[in-house]
Design an enzyme around this catalytic site. Structure first.
Site, PDB file in Angstrom:
ATOM      1  N   HIS A 168     -11.131 -47.517 -16.184  1.00 16.70           N
ATOM      2  CA  HIS A 168     -11.687 -46.796 -15.869  1.00 16.70           C
ATOM      3  C   HIS A 168     -12.649 -47.327 -14.492  1.00 16.70           C
ATOM      4  O   HIS A 168     -13.281 -46.825 -14.108  1.00 16.70           O
ATOM      5  CB  HIS A 168     -12.340 -46.472 -16.755  1.00 16.70           C
TER       6      HIS A 168
ATOM      7  N   LYS B 272      -5.946 -42.798 -13.761  1.00 17.88           N
ATOM      8  CA  LYS B 272      -7.507 -42.000 -13.791  1.00 17.88           C
ATOM      9  C   LYS B 272      -7.816 -42.159 -12.574  1.00 17.88           C
ATOM     10  O   LYS B 272      -7.387 -41.262 -11.261  1.00 17.88           O
ATOM     11  CB  LYS B 272      -7.978 -42.729 -14.252  1.00 17.88           C
TER      12      LYS B 272
ATOM     13  N   ASN C  69     -10.381 -37.495 -14.838  1.00 21.05           N
ATOM     14  CA  ASN C  69     -10.441 -38.766 -15.092  1.00 21.05           C
ATOM     15  C   ASN C  69     -10.556 -38.716 -13.379  1.00 21.05           C
ATOM     16  O   ASN C  69      -9.803 -40.160 -12.474  1.00 21.05           O
ATOM     17  CB  ASN C  69      -9.854 -39.881 -15.587  1.00 21.05           C
TER      18      ASN C  69
ATOM     19  N   ASP D 228      -9.091 -54.393 -20.234  1.00 20.78           N
ATOM     20  CA  ASP D 228      -9.249 -52.967 -20.212  1.00 20.78           C
ATOM     21  C   ASP D 228      -9.637 -52.433 -18.952  1.00 20.78           C
ATOM     22  O   ASP D 228     -11.028 -51.986 -19.368  1.00 20.78           O
ATOM     23  CB  ASP D 228      -9.342 -52.130 -20.978  1.00 20.78           C
TER      24      ASP D 228
ATOM     25  N   HIS E 205     -11.254 -49.499 -26.336  1.00 18.76           N
ATOM     26  CA  HIS E 205     -10.556 -48.559 -26.688  1.00 18.76           C
ATOM     27  C   HIS E 205      -8.802 -48.014 -28.157  1.00 18.76           C
ATOM     28  O   HIS E 205      -9.242 -49.288 -28.307  1.00 18.76           O
ATOM     29  CB  HIS E 205      -9.514 -47.570 -25.368  1.00 18.76           C
TER      30      HIS E 205
ATOM     31  N   SER F 214     -15.073 -46.345 -21.445  1.00 15.45           N
ATOM     32  CA  SER F 214     -14.646 -44.841 -21.200  1.00 15.45           C
ATOM     33  C   SER F 214     -15.847 -43.918 -21.628  1.00 15.45           C
ATOM     34  O   SER F 214     -15.484 -42.520 -20.870  1.00 15.45           O
ATOM     35  CB  SER F 214     -13.422 -44.747 -21.499  1.00 15.45           C
TER      36      SER F 214
ATOM     37  N   GLU G  92     -13.650 -53.798 -22.324  1.00 19.36           N
ATOM     38  CA  GLU G  92     -12.840 -52.716 -21.252  1.00 19.36           C
ATOM     39  C   GLU G  92     -14.468 -53.767 -19.690  1.00 19.36           C
ATOM     40  O   GLU G  92     -14.168 -54.204 -19.928  1.00 19.36           O
ATOM     41  CB  GLU G  92     -13.454 -51.272 -21.602  1.00 19.36           C
TER      42      GLU G  92
HETATM   43  C1  LIG Z   1     -10.129 -47.252 -21.946  1.00 21.62           C
HETATM   44  C2  LIG Z   1      -8.735 -46.662 -21.797  1.00 21.62           C
HETATM   45  N1  LIG Z   1      -7.877 -47.441 -22.101  1.00 21.62           N
HETATM   46  C3  LIG Z   1      -6.485 -47.032 -21.990  1.00 21.62           C
HETATM   47  C4  LIG Z   1      -6.980 -46.268 -21.896  1.00 21.62           C
HETATM   48  C5  LIG Z   1      -4.873 -44.844 -22.279  1.00 21.62           C
HETATM   49  O1  LIG Z   1      -4.383 -45.014 -20.728  1.00 21.62           O
HETATM   50  P1  LIG Z   1      -4.029 -44.125 -20.166  1.00 21.62           P
HETATM   51  O2  LIG Z   1      -4.347 -43.087 -20.389  1.00 21.62           O
HETATM   52  O3  LIG Z   1      -2.608 -44.130 -19.162  1.00 21.62           O
HETATM   53  O4  LIG Z   1      -2.344 -43.525 -21.894  1.00 21.62           O
HETATM   54  C6  LIG Z   1      -7.451 -44.890 -22.027  1.00 21.62           C
HETATM   55  C7  LIG Z   1      -7.394 -43.168 -21.831  1.00 21.62           C
HETATM   56  O5  LIG Z   1      -8.102 -42.744 -21.418  1.00 21.62           O
HETATM   57  C8  LIG Z   1      -8.809 -44.883 -21.844  1.00 21.62           C
HETATM   58  O6  LIG Z   1      -9.805 -44.550 -21.479  1.00 21.62           O
END
Ligand SMILES: Cc1ncc(COP(=O)(O)O)c(C=O)c1O
Length: 382
Positions: A208, A235, A50, A205, A136, A180, A176
């Protein structure tokens, strides 16, 4: 054998039999060899990270990590409310607020922790929450722990979201920005309009999206499109950690009540220093233009070979294979041919939609993109 050991063995056996057992793979990546991974002695082209802007290898950020350690040491030494909140953290929070327009920020060591802390601290069993079906796992876990009543709408279905909001009058809608596993965008403006009209908050969120795309895909200030935004540093920023951004009162509330924040060692100040440099690096949007070219080039290469991508305009380019055995076979062939691509299976994605999650970054060359497309075509035809 103890009963707990028996339980573990049974579950592992079941996962193995269903072909869904998750295992780690040892991969080595060295600075200066962008997108090259070494796996069991052979080199693979990395199409699974990522690190969209290639910043994890950036000389400026490598230098910043050393500088941060020399300035502040390597650890924060305590939780933020004890002695773990320093000027390095405050400077990063300030920069994030300037970048997004929010009043205040709160740092966490990971996005997972930030998301789950936010859900379980703000919400409780009296709360109703409306959320996109594909949010997520960290948000879901936090919501489950909060006891809130969760009403989910079909992915990106604005009409369904509206019906749930009208019916249940939730405290908040959660989505989101860039999904993701699908790489598509939420209708942020429309969702914000909907929440505003119903005295609810929009929580986004932006794991990404941050650094890759402006929130909502336009040039408005992020804070004018949502009430709370979660950004992650692991990311596009290429480093580690995360922040919740929102109003002063909301962040003060989280400082006083979020157990994950109160009872956990603070993000290291050196990490905060690196993330600050990363926020400054993405300001001019220069690397975003290069990323847009890579995305376009890959989509053209895929189209020319008849590959059916999901149509995403982001660096996340999923290719749905469907069946998990076929996915495993295609992935094996890709690995043998020297390509490392994410193979995503249920329950991470819905049943029947197992997929390759191809992620692109600024360092992918035209030759690498064409070679991956060729190999995908071969592997999927067999
Ligand atoms: C949409 C989304 N939110 C939150 C996270 C979590 O973030 P982190 O990798 O910093 O724990 C991810 C991780 O893959 C994600 O894809």
């Amino acid at each position: 054998m103890s009963r707990l050991q028996q339980k573990i063995d049974d579950k592992m056996q079941r996962a193995e039999q269903s072909g869904l057992l998750r295992r780690r793979q040892l991969l080595t990546q060295s600075v200066g060899s962008a997108n090259r991974l070494v796996h069991q002695g052979s080199i693979k082209h990395n199409f699974a990270s990522n690190d969209y802007l290639g910043l994890s290898q950036s000389p400026e950020l490598i230098e910043a990590l050393g500088e941060g350690a020399r300035l502040y040491g390597v650890g924060s030494g305590a939780s933020p409310l004890v002695t773990g909140y320093s000027d390095a953290h405050a400077a990063l929070e300030q920069a994030l607020c300037e970048a997004t327009g929010h009043e205040a920020a709160l740092l966490f060591s990971s996005g997972f922790s930030a998301n789950s802390a936010l859900m379980k601290t703000l919400l409780d069993k009296e709360s109703v929450v409306v959320a996109d079906k594909l949010i997520h796992a960290s948000l879901i876990d936090g919501l489950l722990e909060s006891g809130a009543q969760l009403k989910r709408f079909a992915h990106n279905d604005l009409g369904a979201a509206k019906r749930l909001v009208d019916k249940h009058q939730p405290l908040t809608v959660v989505t989101e920005s860039v999904f993701s596993m699908d790489g598509d965008l939420a209708p942020i403006d429309e969702l914000y309009e909907l929440t505003q009209a119903n005295d609810a908050w929009l929580i986004v969120d932006d794991a990404h999206g941050f650094g890759v795309l402006p929130l909502g895909g336009h040039n408005k200030v992020d804070a004018s499109c949502c009430d709370i935004q979660i950004v992650t540093f692991g990311k596009a920023l290429g480093c580690q950690g995360a922040a919740i951004l929102g109003s002063n009162t909301c962040i003060d509330f989280l400082v006083a009540h979020a157990r994950d924040y109160i009872y956990s060692t603070a993000l290291s100040p050196a990490s905060a220093h690196v993330a600050l440099k990363a926020v400054n690096l993405i300001k001019n949007g220069e690397c975003r233009d290069r990323l847009a070219q890579v995305i376009e080039a890959f989509k053209l290469a895929a189209k020319a070979r008849g590959l059916r991508l999901l149509g995403s305009h982001t660096p996340i380019q999923p290719l749905v294979v469907g069946d998990i055995d076929k996915l495993a076979k295609v992935n094996r062939e890709l690995k043998t041919a020297g390509f490392w691509v994410g193979a995503i299976r249920p329950p991470t994605v819905p049943q029947g939609s197992a997929r390759l999650r191809i992620t692109l970054n600024v360092n992918h060359t035209q030759a690498e993109l064409e070679a991956l497309a060729d190999q995908l075509q071969r592997a999927l035809q067999d």
